[in-house]
Scaffold this motif. Structure first.
Motif, PDB file in Angstrom:
ATOM      1  N   ALA A 183      -0.981  -5.236 -39.580  1.00  0.00           N
ATOM      2  CA  ALA A 183       0.163  -4.325 -39.741  1.00  0.00           C
ATOM      3  C   ALA A 183       1.408  -5.108 -40.136  1.00  0.00           C
ATOM      4  O   ALA A 183       1.587  -6.261 -39.743  1.00  0.00           O
ATOM      5  CB  ALA A 183       0.409  -3.561 -38.447  1.00  0.00           C
ATOM      6  N   ASN A 184       2.275  -4.482 -40.937  1.00  0.00           N
ATOM      7  CA  ASN A 184       3.534  -5.117 -41.301  1.00  0.00           C
ATOM      8  C   ASN A 184       4.534  -5.028 -40.147  1.00  0.00           C
ATOM      9  O   ASN A 184       4.603  -4.008 -39.454  1.00  0.00           O
ATOM     10  CB  ASN A 184       4.136  -4.471 -42.548  1.00  0.00           C
ATOM     11  CG  ASN A 184       3.376  -4.837 -43.814  1.00  0.00           C
ATOM     12  OD1 ASN A 184       2.698  -5.864 -43.864  1.00  0.00           O
ATOM     13  ND2 ASN A 184       3.478  -4.006 -44.837  1.00  0.00           N
ATOM     14  N   VAL A 185       5.277  -6.080 -39.948  1.00  0.00           N
ATOM     15  CA  VAL A 185       6.249  -6.148 -38.859  1.00  0.00           C
ATOM     16  C   VAL A 185       7.477  -5.306 -39.195  1.00  0.00           C
ATOM     17  O   VAL A 185       7.966  -5.321 -40.332  1.00  0.00           O
ATOM     18  CB  VAL A 185       6.672  -7.611 -38.617  1.00  0.00           C
ATOM     19  CG1 VAL A 185       7.757  -7.701 -37.556  1.00  0.00           C
ATOM     20  CG2 VAL A 185       5.474  -8.450 -38.212  1.00  0.00           C
ATOM     21  N   THR A 186       7.986  -4.568 -38.208  1.00  0.00           N
ATOM     22  CA  THR A 186       9.213  -3.806 -38.407  1.00  0.00           C
ATOM     23  C   THR A 186      10.422  -4.616 -37.949  1.00  0.00           C
ATOM     24  O   THR A 186      10.279  -5.607 -37.222  1.00  0.00           O
ATOM     25  CB  THR A 186       9.178  -2.490 -37.621  1.00  0.00           C
ATOM     26  OG1 THR A 186       9.183  -2.783 -36.214  1.00  0.00           O
ATOM     27  CG2 THR A 186       7.941  -1.672 -37.972  1.00  0.00           C
ATOM     28  N   GLU A 242       0.244 -10.879 -37.751  1.00  0.00           N
ATOM     29  CA  GLU A 242      -0.396 -12.171 -37.527  1.00  0.00           C
ATOM     30  C   GLU A 242       0.517 -13.323 -37.946  1.00  0.00           C
ATOM     31  O   GLU A 242       0.663 -14.308 -37.222  1.00  0.00           O
ATOM     32  CB  GLU A 242      -1.714 -12.244 -38.289  1.00  0.00           C
ATOM     33  CG  GLU A 242      -2.498 -13.514 -38.038  1.00  0.00           C
ATOM     34  CD  GLU A 242      -3.849 -13.501 -38.732  1.00  0.00           C
ATOM     35  OE1 GLU A 242      -4.794 -14.081 -38.178  1.00  0.00           O
ATOM     36  OE2 GLU A 242      -3.952 -12.910 -39.833  1.00  0.00           O
ATOM     37  N   SER A 243       1.154 -13.207 -39.109  1.00  0.00           N
ATOM     38  CA  SER A 243       2.074 -14.249 -39.581  1.00  0.00           C
ATOM     39  C   SER A 243       3.303 -14.334 -38.683  1.00  0.00           C
ATOM     40  O   SER A 243       3.805 -15.425 -38.392  1.00  0.00           O
ATOM     41  CB  SER A 243       2.504 -13.965 -41.024  1.00  0.00           C
ATOM     42  OG  SER A 243       1.408 -14.025 -41.897  1.00  0.00           O
ATOM     43  N   PHE A 244       3.782 -13.178 -38.233  1.00  0.00           N
ATOM     44  CA  PHE A 244       4.964 -13.149 -37.371  1.00  0.00           C
ATOM     45  C   PHE A 244       4.700 -13.837 -36.032  1.00  0.00           C
ATOM     46  O   PHE A 244       5.525 -14.610 -35.540  1.00  0.00           O
ATOM     47  CB  PHE A 244       5.380 -11.692 -37.152  1.00  0.00           C
ATOM     48  CG  PHE A 244       6.526 -11.508 -36.201  1.00  0.00           C
ATOM     49  CD1 PHE A 244       7.741 -12.143 -36.414  1.00  0.00           C
ATOM     50  CD2 PHE A 244       6.397 -10.692 -35.086  1.00  0.00           C
ATOM     51  CE1 PHE A 244       8.794 -11.971 -35.537  1.00  0.00           C
ATOM     52  CE2 PHE A 244       7.439 -10.522 -34.205  1.00  0.00           C
ATOM     53  CZ  PHE A 244       8.647 -11.164 -34.435  1.00  0.00           C
ATOM     54  N   VAL A 245       3.532 -13.577 -35.448  1.00  0.00           N
ATOM     55  CA  VAL A 245       3.169 -14.228 -34.183  1.00  0.00           C
ATOM     56  C   VAL A 245       3.070 -15.734 -34.390  1.00  0.00           C
ATOM     57  O   VAL A 245       3.512 -16.520 -33.544  1.00  0.00           O
ATOM     58  CB  VAL A 245       1.844 -13.653 -33.641  1.00  0.00           C
ATOM     59  CG1 VAL A 245       1.316 -14.501 -32.500  1.00  0.00           C
ATOM     60  CG2 VAL A 245       2.052 -12.216 -33.178  1.00  0.00           C
ATOM     61  N   ASN A 246       2.516 -16.148 -35.516  1.00  0.00           N
ATOM     62  CA  ASN A 246       2.405 -17.573 -35.817  1.00  0.00           C
ATOM     63  C   ASN A 246       3.789 -18.220 -35.926  1.00  0.00           C
ATOM     64  O   ASN A 246       4.025 -19.318 -35.400  1.00  0.00           O
ATOM     65  CB  ASN A 246       1.630 -17.774 -37.118  1.00  0.00           C
ATOM     66  CG  ASN A 246       1.399 -19.231 -37.432  1.00  0.00           C
ATOM     67  OD1 ASN A 246       0.982 -20.014 -36.581  1.00  0.00           O
ATOM     68  ND2 ASN A 246       1.674 -19.619 -38.659  1.00  0.00           N
ATOM     69  N   ASP A 273       9.387 -26.860 -38.931  1.00  0.00           N
ATOM     70  CA  ASP A 273       7.973 -26.476 -38.931  1.00  0.00           C
ATOM     71  C   ASP A 273       7.800 -25.006 -38.583  1.00  0.00           C
ATOM     72  O   ASP A 273       6.768 -24.600 -38.035  1.00  0.00           O
ATOM     73  CB  ASP A 273       7.159 -27.353 -37.970  1.00  0.00           C
ATOM     74  CG  ASP A 273       5.665 -27.300 -38.278  1.00  0.00           C
ATOM     75  OD1 ASP A 273       5.316 -27.106 -39.451  1.00  0.00           O
ATOM     76  OD2 ASP A 273       4.858 -27.422 -37.341  1.00  0.00           O
ATOM     77  N   LEU A 274       8.805 -24.211 -38.915  1.00  0.00           N
ATOM     78  CA  LEU A 274       8.699 -22.776 -38.698  1.00  0.00           C
ATOM     79  C   LEU A 274       7.762 -22.161 -39.732  1.00  0.00           C
ATOM     80  O   LEU A 274       7.026 -21.213 -39.457  1.00  0.00           O
ATOM     81  CB  LEU A 274      10.082 -22.123 -38.768  1.00  0.00           C
ATOM     82  CG  LEU A 274      10.185 -20.650 -38.402  1.00  0.00           C
ATOM     83  CD1 LEU A 274       9.735 -20.426 -36.977  1.00  0.00           C
ATOM     84  CD2 LEU A 274      11.614 -20.147 -38.590  1.00  0.00           C
ATOM     85  N   ILE A 275       7.812 -22.712 -40.946  1.00  0.00           N
ATOM     86  CA  ILE A 275       6.867 -22.336 -41.994  1.00  0.00           C
ATOM     87  C   ILE A 275       6.245 -23.619 -42.519  1.00  0.00           C
ATOM     88  O   ILE A 275       6.886 -24.658 -42.592  1.00  0.00           O
ATOM     89  CB  ILE A 275       7.547 -21.559 -43.142  1.00  0.00           C
ATOM     90  CG1 ILE A 275       8.788 -22.312 -43.672  1.00  0.00           C
ATOM     91  CG2 ILE A 275       7.936 -20.169 -42.690  1.00  0.00           C
ATOM     92  CD1 ILE A 275       9.453 -21.634 -44.855  1.00  0.00           C
ATOM     93  N   SER A 276       4.976 -23.535 -42.873  1.00  0.00           N
ATOM     94  CA  SER A 276       4.258 -24.750 -43.277  1.00  0.00           C
ATOM     95  C   SER A 276       4.410 -25.055 -44.756  1.00  0.00           C
ATOM     96  O   SER A 276       4.136 -26.158 -45.197  1.00  0.00           O
ATOM     97  CB  SER A 276       2.767 -24.606 -42.934  1.00  0.00           C
ATOM     98  OG  SER A 276       2.232 -23.452 -43.565  1.00  0.00           O
TER      99      SER A 276
END
Length: 394
Positions: free
Chosen positions: A10-13, A99-103, A83-86
């Motif tokens: 799902a897309n994050v709101t 999933e990306s937001f939790v990561n 290292d917030l984004i790889s």
């Protein structure tokens, strides 16, 4: 509490991000700083999350001092530094999955805090410390070990807790009463917060391998001190190994002197726990119950009865504050309802130490009865029935 409903695709709101920002900063108003002009129902984009997370971690200064401004390109570079984004694959207006937001949220927790040095020429330099955001800002840390005792259960008879405590790896932490009962005997990673000197569990992730065996699947006269044989999927005979020093709980109470016959229960289940993924189970929870429809509750006699005149004393439950659950919610003895089904769990001294109450029912046509296995098929669905209704059904 960081994520209320997790659907990885799902897309994050914006509301999801705002809730996370408030939790991660321990400030219920912080999200307004970033999202006061947004609709919380709208979908957040990549730059919304990165900009907010970079700022609450203190890395906006890094963008300013190291890259000369706080433009999107500078913020994205700072995000890579922490290292917030790889990588730089995310574009400014991209939608972000849960999933990306939790990561990203996980990476934020372990981002190193920054310290500044001021040179004589007026220049400022920032460098990373050994402290991460989780410990420096949130005063949190993680522990990874075995849950040895919870509010109402313990692996060892003399290793009990207060009602609002849990013991992990020999150390006691505060928690909500009965919050982690199912974690007894399991290896976990727990998030701990230093709350004015009190170490409180915020969340727990189970890392154990769990095997549940229903009573009707246990092969009779086959149990040994170091093994259990059962019928997997109802037909294939399977043998599993137990550790030589296995910890056994009988109905949530430590039971070090168990006999092999104790493993062959007639009603309930065995819960086997493998904490090191070696295929050998270090903990066995024997959960054996009896059940009845509650017809009456006597507070004076401290007992409950069914419509056949059978009576169960709950005196010890009241005196020892043993847990009573109604649809997974903890209730007190005075609130035990009638006309609902109760499952009772006794310890080896005969005390009822736990009770689960439900109003879930099934209606339909009985198609088949297996009196040997205490099983009944209602509208083609198989159920196991208790000895208390055996005569009525058959």
């Amino acid at each position: 509490g960081l994520i209320e409903e997790y659907d990885k695709d799902a897309n994050v709101t914006v509301g999801d991000v705002a809730n996370a920002v408030n939790i991660l900063t321990n400030d219920t108003t912080m999200a307004d700083r970033y999202f006061h002009d947004y609709s919380y129902e709208s979908e957040a984009v990549f730059s919304d999350i990165i900009s907010a997370y970079v700022d609450i971690a203190g890395y906006t200064k890094l963008a300013l001092y190291n890259y000369g401004d706080t433009s999107w390109n500078a913020i994205r570079k700072a995000a890579r530094d922490m290292d917030l984004i790889s990588d730089a694959s995310g574009r400014q207006q991209d939608k972000v999955t849960m999933e990306s937001f939790v990561n990203m949220s996980y990476r934020l927790l372990y981002a190193k805090s920054l310290k500044a040095t001021y040179a004589s020429d007026g220049n400022t330099k920032l460098y990373k410390t050994d402290e991460d955001y989780m410990s420096y800002i949130l005063h949190m840390y993680t522990v990874n070990d075995i849950v040895e005792a919870v509010s109402f259960s313990s692996l060892q008879p003399d290793n009990e807790t207060e009602g609002d405590s849990i013991i992990i790896g020999g150390k006691t932490y505060k928690c909500d009463k009965s919050a982690y009962e199912e974690m007894i005997g399991r290896k976990v990673t727990a998030l701990v917060k230093d709350d004015n000197g009190k170490q409180r569990i915020i969340a727990i992730h189970d890392e154990s391998k769990i095997l549940e065996i229903s009573a009707e699947d246990i092969m009779k006269n086959s149990a040994e001190k170091t093994s259990i044989t059962y019928f997997k999927d109802g037909s294939r005979k399977t043998k599993v190994r137990l550790d030589k020093t296995v910890d056994v709980l009988y109905n949530y109470s430590a039971y070090p002197d168990f006999k092999t016959a104790d493993l062959e229960i007639s009603q309930g289940r065995l819960v086997l726990i493998d904490n090191d993924e070696d295929g050998v189970y270090e903990v066995v929870r024997i959960e054996e119950y009896e059940a009845a429809m509650i017809f009456s509750v006597s507070q004076d006699a401290e007992s409950i009865s069914d419509s056949y005149g059978n009576e169960w004393s709950i005196k010890e439950m009241i005196e020892n504050d043993y847990p009573i659950y109604e649809e997974e919610k903890l209730i007190t003895a005075i609130n035990i309802p009638i006309n609902k089904v109760a499952a009772f769990y006794r310890n080896k001294t005969g005390e009822i130490v736990r009770m689960y109450i439900t109003d879930k029912t099934v209606a339909g046509y009985v198609g088949k009865i297996d009196a040997v296995k205490n099983q009944v098929w209602i509208d083609s669905t198989k159920y196991t029935y208790t000895p208390q209704v055996k005569e009525l059904l058959e």
